[in-house]
Design a protein around this motif. Structure first.
Motif, PDB file in Angstrom:
ATOM      1  N   ALA A 156       0.843  -1.191   0.000  1.00  0.00           N
ATOM      2  CA  ALA A 156       0.000   0.000   0.000  1.00  0.00           C
ATOM      3  C   ALA A 156       0.876   1.239   0.000  1.00  0.00           C
ATOM      4  CB  ALA A 156      -0.912  -0.003   1.219  1.00  0.00           C
ATOM      5  N   ALA A 157       0.572   2.177  -0.891  1.00  0.00           N
ATOM      6  CA  ALA A 157       1.285   3.449  -0.915  1.00  0.00           C
ATOM      7  C   ALA A 157       0.827   4.294   0.264  1.00  0.00           C
ATOM      8  CB  ALA A 157       1.023   4.170  -2.221  1.00  0.00           C
ATOM      9  N   PRO A 158       1.690   5.162   0.772  1.00  0.00           N
ATOM     10  CA  PRO A 158       1.289   6.027   1.890  1.00  0.00           C
ATOM     11  C   PRO A 158       0.238   7.026   1.437  1.00  0.00           C
ATOM     12  CG  PRO A 158       3.424   6.686   1.028  1.00  0.00           C
ATOM     13  CD  PRO A 158       3.078   5.411   0.336  1.00  0.00           C
ATOM     14  N   PRO A 159      -0.423   7.709   2.383  1.00  0.00           N
ATOM     15  CA  PRO A 159      -1.413   8.717   1.995  1.00  0.00           C
ATOM     16  C   PRO A 159      -0.814   9.772   1.083  1.00  0.00           C
ATOM     17  CG  PRO A 159      -1.529   8.261   4.347  1.00  0.00           C
ATOM     18  CD  PRO A 159      -0.313   7.561   3.840  1.00  0.00           C
ATOM     19  N   GLN A 187       5.870  12.751  -7.424  1.00  0.00           N
ATOM     20  CA  GLN A 187       6.290  12.035  -6.219  1.00  0.00           C
ATOM     21  C   GLN A 187       6.597  10.592  -6.595  1.00  0.00           C
ATOM     22  OE1 GLN A 187       3.317  11.310  -3.231  1.00  0.00           O
ATOM     23  NE2 GLN A 187       4.806  11.162  -1.565  1.00  0.00           N
ATOM     24  N   ILE A 188       7.822  10.173  -6.371  1.00  0.00           N
ATOM     25  CA  ILE A 188       8.239   8.801  -6.654  1.00  0.00           C
ATOM     26  C   ILE A 188       8.420   8.093  -5.319  1.00  0.00           C
ATOM     27  CG2 ILE A 188      10.008   7.349  -7.703  1.00  0.00           C
ATOM     28  CD1 ILE A 188      10.513   9.670  -9.650  1.00  0.00           C
ATOM     29  N   ILE A 189       7.607   7.062  -5.094  1.00  0.00           N
ATOM     30  CA  ILE A 189       7.498   6.439  -3.783  1.00  0.00           C
ATOM     31  C   ILE A 189       8.027   5.006  -3.840  1.00  0.00           C
ATOM     32  CG2 ILE A 189       5.912   5.822  -1.916  1.00  0.00           C
ATOM     33  CD1 ILE A 189       3.896   7.808  -3.264  1.00  0.00           C
ATOM     34  N   ASP A 190       8.899   4.678  -2.907  1.00  0.00           N
ATOM     35  CA  ASP A 190       9.328   3.296  -2.705  1.00  0.00           C
ATOM     36  C   ASP A 190       8.313   2.653  -1.753  1.00  0.00           C
ATOM     37  OD1 ASP A 190      10.536   0.898  -2.241  1.00  0.00           O
ATOM     38  OD2 ASP A 190      12.464   1.724  -1.618  1.00  0.00           O
ATOM     39  N   VAL A 191       7.445   1.826  -2.297  1.00  0.00           N
ATOM     40  CA  VAL A 191       6.295   1.343  -1.541  1.00  0.00           C
ATOM     41  C   VAL A 191       6.712   0.491  -0.348  1.00  0.00           C
ATOM     42  CG1 VAL A 191       4.165  -0.005  -1.661  1.00  0.00           C
ATOM     43  CG2 VAL A 191       4.827   1.458  -3.581  1.00  0.00           C
ATOM     44  N   ASP A 192       7.551  -0.501  -0.585  1.00  0.00           N
ATOM     45  CA  ASP A 192       7.909  -1.448   0.472  1.00  0.00           C
ATOM     46  C   ASP A 192       9.341  -1.314   0.959  1.00  0.00           C
ATOM     47  OD1 ASP A 192       5.432  -2.869   0.742  1.00  0.00           O
ATOM     48  OD2 ASP A 192       5.813  -3.735  -1.227  1.00  0.00           O
ATOM     49  N   GLY A 193      10.102  -0.354   0.420  1.00  0.00           N
ATOM     50  CA  GLY A 193      11.468  -0.128   0.879  1.00  0.00           C
ATOM     51  C   GLY A 193      12.484  -0.993   0.156  1.00  0.00           C
ATOM     52  N   ASP A 357       7.202  -2.932  -5.758  1.00  0.00           N
ATOM     53  CA  ASP A 357       6.548  -1.894  -6.548  1.00  0.00           C
ATOM     54  C   ASP A 357       7.093  -0.495  -6.246  1.00  0.00           C
ATOM     55  OD1 ASP A 357       5.014  -3.977  -7.412  1.00  0.00           O
ATOM     56  OD2 ASP A 357       3.148  -3.280  -6.493  1.00  0.00           O
ATOM     57  N   ILE A 358       6.957   0.347  -7.252  1.00  0.00           N
ATOM     58  CA  ILE A 358       7.170   1.785  -7.136  1.00  0.00           C
ATOM     59  C   ILE A 358       5.837   2.459  -7.436  1.00  0.00           C
ATOM     60  CG2 ILE A 358       8.269   3.792  -8.222  1.00  0.00           C
ATOM     61  CD1 ILE A 358      10.181   2.316  -6.402  1.00  0.00           C
ATOM     62  N   HIS A 359       5.545   3.550  -6.741  1.00  0.00           N
ATOM     63  CA  HIS A 359       4.297   4.274  -6.988  1.00  0.00           C
ATOM     64  C   HIS A 359       4.637   5.700  -7.386  1.00  0.00           C
ATOM     65  CE1 HIS A 359      -0.125   3.955  -6.435  1.00  0.00           C
ATOM     66  NE2 HIS A 359      -0.035   5.275  -6.408  1.00  0.00           N
ATOM     67  N   VAL A 360       3.967   6.210  -8.414  1.00  0.00           N
ATOM     68  CA  VAL A 360       4.193   7.571  -8.894  1.00  0.00           C
ATOM     69  C   VAL A 360       2.899   8.356  -8.766  1.00  0.00           C
ATOM     70  CG1 VAL A 360       4.815   9.011 -10.865  1.00  0.00           C
ATOM     71  CG2 VAL A 360       5.996   6.828 -10.498  1.00  0.00           C
ATOM     72  N   ARG A 361       2.989   9.525  -8.171  1.00  0.00           N
ATOM     73  CA  ARG A 361       1.845  10.439  -8.101  1.00  0.00           C
ATOM     74  C   ARG A 361       2.261  11.784  -8.683  1.00  0.00           C
ATOM     75  NH1 ARG A 361       0.510   8.442  -2.254  1.00  0.00           N
ATOM     76  NH2 ARG A 361      -1.150   6.936  -2.650  1.00  0.00           N
ATOM     77  N   VAL A 362       1.321  12.418  -9.375  1.00  0.00           N
ATOM     78  CA  VAL A 362       1.539  13.762  -9.901  1.00  0.00           C
ATOM     79  C   VAL A 362       0.511  14.683  -9.260  1.00  0.00           C
ATOM     80  CG1 VAL A 362       1.561  15.224 -11.955  1.00  0.00           C
ATOM     81  CG2 VAL A 362       2.478  12.896 -12.079  1.00  0.00           C
ATOM     82  N   TYR A 363       1.000  15.812  -8.746  1.00  0.00           N
ATOM     83  CA  TYR A 363       0.143  16.810  -8.110  1.00  0.00           C
ATOM     84  C   TYR A 363       0.148  18.090  -8.936  1.00  0.00           C
ATOM     85  CZ  TYR A 363       1.029  13.656  -4.168  1.00  0.00           C
ATOM     86  OH  TYR A 363       1.157  12.550  -3.359  1.00  0.00           O
ATOM     87  N   ASP A 364      -0.938  18.820  -8.872  1.00  0.00           N
ATOM     88  CA  ASP A 364      -1.085  20.030  -9.661  1.00  0.00           C
ATOM     89  C   ASP A 364      -0.124  21.120  -9.193  1.00  0.00           C
ATOM     90  OD1 ASP A 364      -3.019  21.348 -11.746  1.00  0.00           O
ATOM     91  OD2 ASP A 364      -2.762  22.830 -10.149  1.00  0.00           O
TER      92      ASP A 364
END
Length: 761
Positions: A156-159, A187-193, A357-364
């Motif tokens: 699970a990706a963080p909030p 935002q490039i997130i390392d989901v599980d480290g 997994d890696i998670h990517v989020r884009v914010y305005d």
């Protein structure tokens, strides 16, 4: 919600492999979080004596526990204050609220509150407390929250940090491409480290014109002067034409690699794994729809990749530093086409042997994020981004040259004139220095004196109320944990000011081992400080400091004493201490008072030529004054005698303390000493340069500078005791230490005002 505050650890199956998220409710603040049905949580009162409040909201009935009570939206706002708005903003339908008080004023350090979520719920953990006065010792302190996921594995990706414009999961050992508009955040997130993520990016406009202008690590390192750009002044990544593509805004890891290719087929072929999945082929497939030509190897930003260059010039690798939920936040400086990978490497430690997994989020672009690097007080602590001191609105108006120093944005120099002008202002007039990054701990309770007597090298029993003493804090083997000053505010009331966060943990653990009734609470966020230093400092302070009749005035305040009073009508504690070798004072206050006090000091100091003063100039004056600095003059392997502060280890102290036996042995048989060096010529000498007597290396330079007031290059050096006598001729090695030598002579230190007549004036 099923709560059992007294439940033993075994009542939760915490030993099973489960995702753990660690959060922190800062003293006087709080933290919002979500729980899924079955999640388990532990709230820890880290420092003791801190009340808490747990607010929960769920669509399901909540099981009441002793001391808890249902509440409505108005009740939530009454308890949570300003934090309630965000907590209530995400409410769904008709939710029930429950308020549970946690802990009490006499709670022991480490006391816990545990609960399990029986339904999905939103929660708000508060650590309430009033602002602390500078002469008080009641800071609200941190509550730690550990959440154990109900799932046996992570994923699970963080909030999210803000409303999400693009939410993209990059499955293990794959890559995905995406577009980003200028100004948007990535935002490039390392989901599980322990998982590397390569990033390639292209100027979208150039790409539409048929030109592939991608992010270039070599150009970036050349222009930024850093292996890995990070939040701050040197934060940008560039393309081949030296155009900036994006800048780093936040980084919760701080350890990456930007000089290697993304993994490719040749690497796996050479290792004996032909046909292995690799980031290069994954990038080629992901970028093909955007018209990007395939390559055999992709220069990429290798986020979370732990590579290093050894002394023999070979390149090695190890497991990444990143932990579950760690991330890098970037801001696009132009329209971009990007591709992110989850590195496919499972044949070495690069991804902890198991790609995830890696998670990517884009914010305005309209979103707003503070800049920062994450810091952890201990290895398992919640990360905390770089903070701004209470003086930041004033210092940031005068300079953009800030560096992260121990988790605070600290001015390096001011744009008006620079470090040399600031240096002369300190030596001849007066300066203001923001030193809020210093760590402060309030040590109270009936056994507070016993605790400090057993923790520091100085004899605390001799310390009078209103007095301050400089001391070392050592490990059992005699190596230094830190140095600092101890203030005695009352019979059982002390304040430790130092540089190392871990000193608080050290003192609490020592109190627990000895069964002492003493509280050690961090007050760093409640007590910021500015140093007024220079020969005109007393004249300035005299005009604006108002003290009660029973307290010392600016003229009456003696060296290493403190007084309390008001500046600009606001409470302050003023100590006659400093880090410059000049007459000076430090003014301690609540961050909310910082701007008004800064303005009052600058206004009073204007006729005297007062100037703001950054850390670049501070390093110069402290070297001249022979004042030591962590990781230069001392470390865990250096005792106080080797660090040049043997005077802080009195031989007559009868009470044992941590490291006392080892220090007695080291005093009797010294091996190394800190000495001053006068250096011939004007060539630069730097920390880490070897010092030679003939062919043999006999020491190392710890700090060095070209002294404006002395007109020569000087240094501090840790030398073999046999070579540390004043007048001994030595040489400082450059290059390999053989091809080039610079003559130096052992000299008395401090080099400047060795009798300390100026600070005692």
């Amino acid at each position: 919600m099923n709560v059992n505050a007294a439940a033993p650890k075994g009542s939760f199956d915490l030993d099973a492999p489960r995702r753990v998220q660690t959060l922190s409710a800062a003293g006087g603040g709080g933290v919002q979080f979500d729980l899924s049905a079955g999640d388990e949580a532990i709230i820890t009162n880290l420092e003791g004596g801190q009340a808490g409040e747990l607010l929960t909201a769920s669509g399901e009935p909540l099981r009441l526990t002793p001391g808890s009570a249902p509440t409505d939206e108005a009740g939530v706002r009454a308890v949570a204050g300003d934090l309630a708005a965000a907590f209530l903003a995400a409410r769904q339908g008709t939710e029930r609220f429950l308020a549970t008080p946690l802990f009490h004023a006499a709670a022991e350090p480490g006391e816990t509150f545990r609960f399990k979520a029986e339904a999905d719920m939103r929660c708000l953990l508060l650590a309430p407390g009033e602002p602390m006065a500078p002469d008080a010792q009641n800071p609200p302190t941190e509550l730690r929250l550990d959440i154990f996921s109900s799932r046996p594995t992570g994923g699970a990706a963080p909030p999210s940090l803000a409303p999400v414009k693009l939410d993209l999961r990059v499955d293990a050992a794959t890559a995905r491409a995406y577009r980003v508009s200028a100004g948007d955040y990535i935002q490039i997130i390392d989901v599980d480290g322990r998982q590397c993520s390569d990033l390639v990016a292209f100027d979208a406009r150039a790409l539409a014109e048929g030109r592939e202008l991608g992010v270039d690590p070599t150009v970036t390192r050349t222009l930024m002067g850093s292996a890995t750009p990070g939040p701050g002044l040197h934060a940008k990544y560039f393309d081949q034409d030296m155009n900036p593509l994006f800048e780093i805004v936040r980084d919760t890891v701080g350890r990456h690699d930007t000089f290697m290719l993304a993994c490719n087929a040749k690497y796996y072929d050479d290792m004996g794994y032909p046909g292995h999945a690799n980031c290069t082929d994954n990038f080629n497939a992901a970028l093909a729809p955007f018209g990007v030509a395939p390559r055999r190897g992709w220069p990429a930003i290798n986020f979370f990749y732990n590579t290093f260059v050894a002394e023999d010039n070979t390149i090695g690798l190890d497991e990444p530093w990143s932990r579950p939920g760690d991330y890098v936040l970037l801001r696009a400086l132009t329209d971009l086409v990007c591709a992110s990978s989850s590195c496919a490497d499972d044949i070495d430690p690069a991804n902890g042997w198991m790609p995830t997994d890696i998670h990517v989020r884009v914010y305005d672009a309209a979103a707003s994020f503070s800049k920062g690097i994450a810091h952890r007080m201990t290895a398992d602590a919640a990360p905390r981004l770089t903070r701004e001191s209470g003086f930041h609105s004033r210092t940031s108006a005068l300079t953009r040259s800030f560096a992260d120093y121990r988790g605070f944005w600290t001015p390096q120099c001011y744009a008006s004139e620079g470090p040399i002008a600031e240096y002369w202002a300190c030596r001849e007039r007066a300066v203001l220095i923001d030193l809020s990054a210093l760590r402060k701990f309030e040590i109270t309770g009936p056994d507070a004196e016993i605790l400090l007597q057993s923790a520091v090298t100085r004899n605390i029993r001799k310390l009078a109320v209103g007095q301050i003493v400089y001391t070392a804090i050592c490990h059992e083997h005699g190596g230094m944990l830190d140095d600092g000053t101890v203030f005695r505010l009352g019979d059982n009331n002390f304040r430790l000011v130092c540089g190392e966060d871990y000193c608080g943990v050290f003192l609490r653990e020592l109190a627990a081992r000895q069964g002492l009734r003493a509280f050690v609470r961090s007050s760093t966020d409640q007590l910021h400080n500015v140093a007024l230093q220079g020969p005109k400092s007393r004249d300035i302070l005299r005009e604006i400091l108002v003290t009660p009749p029973h307290r010392a005035s600016a003229d009456e305040l003696k060296w290493f004493r403190f007084t309390v009073g008001k500046i600009a009508g606001l409470p302050v504690l003023v100590s006659r201490t400093g880090y410059t070798g000049e007459l000076g004072y430090e003014i301690w206050l609540h961050p909310g008072s910082a701007v008004a006090v800064w303005d009052a000091l600058m206004a009073a100091g204007k006729p005297y030529g007062i100037a703001p003063f950054g850390f670049a100039a501070l390093d110069m004056v402290r070297i001249e004054a022979g004042l030591i600095f962590a990781h230069h003059e001392f470390c865990d392997e250096t005792d106080p005698f080797e660090a040049g502060i043997g005077f802080a280890v009195p031989a007559e102290k009868a009470d044992p303390y941590v490291g006392s036996e080892a220090l007695a042995r080291r005093r009797a048989s010294p091996i190394r000493r800190l000495a001053g060096l006068d250096v011939a010529g004007n060539e630069a000498v730097a920390h880490g340069d070897p010092v030679f007597a003939g062919r043999a290396q006999v020491g190392v330079v710890t700090s060095a500078m070209r002294s404006p007031v002395l007109g020569r290059t000087i240094a501090l050096a840790r030398l073999d005791a046999a070579c540390a006598s004043i007048g001994t001729d030595l040489e400082i090695g450059k290059l390999d230490g053989r091809q080039k030598r610079i003559a130096a002579t052992v000299a008395r230190f401090p080099h400047y005002d060795p009798e300390k007549a100026r600070v005692r004036a």
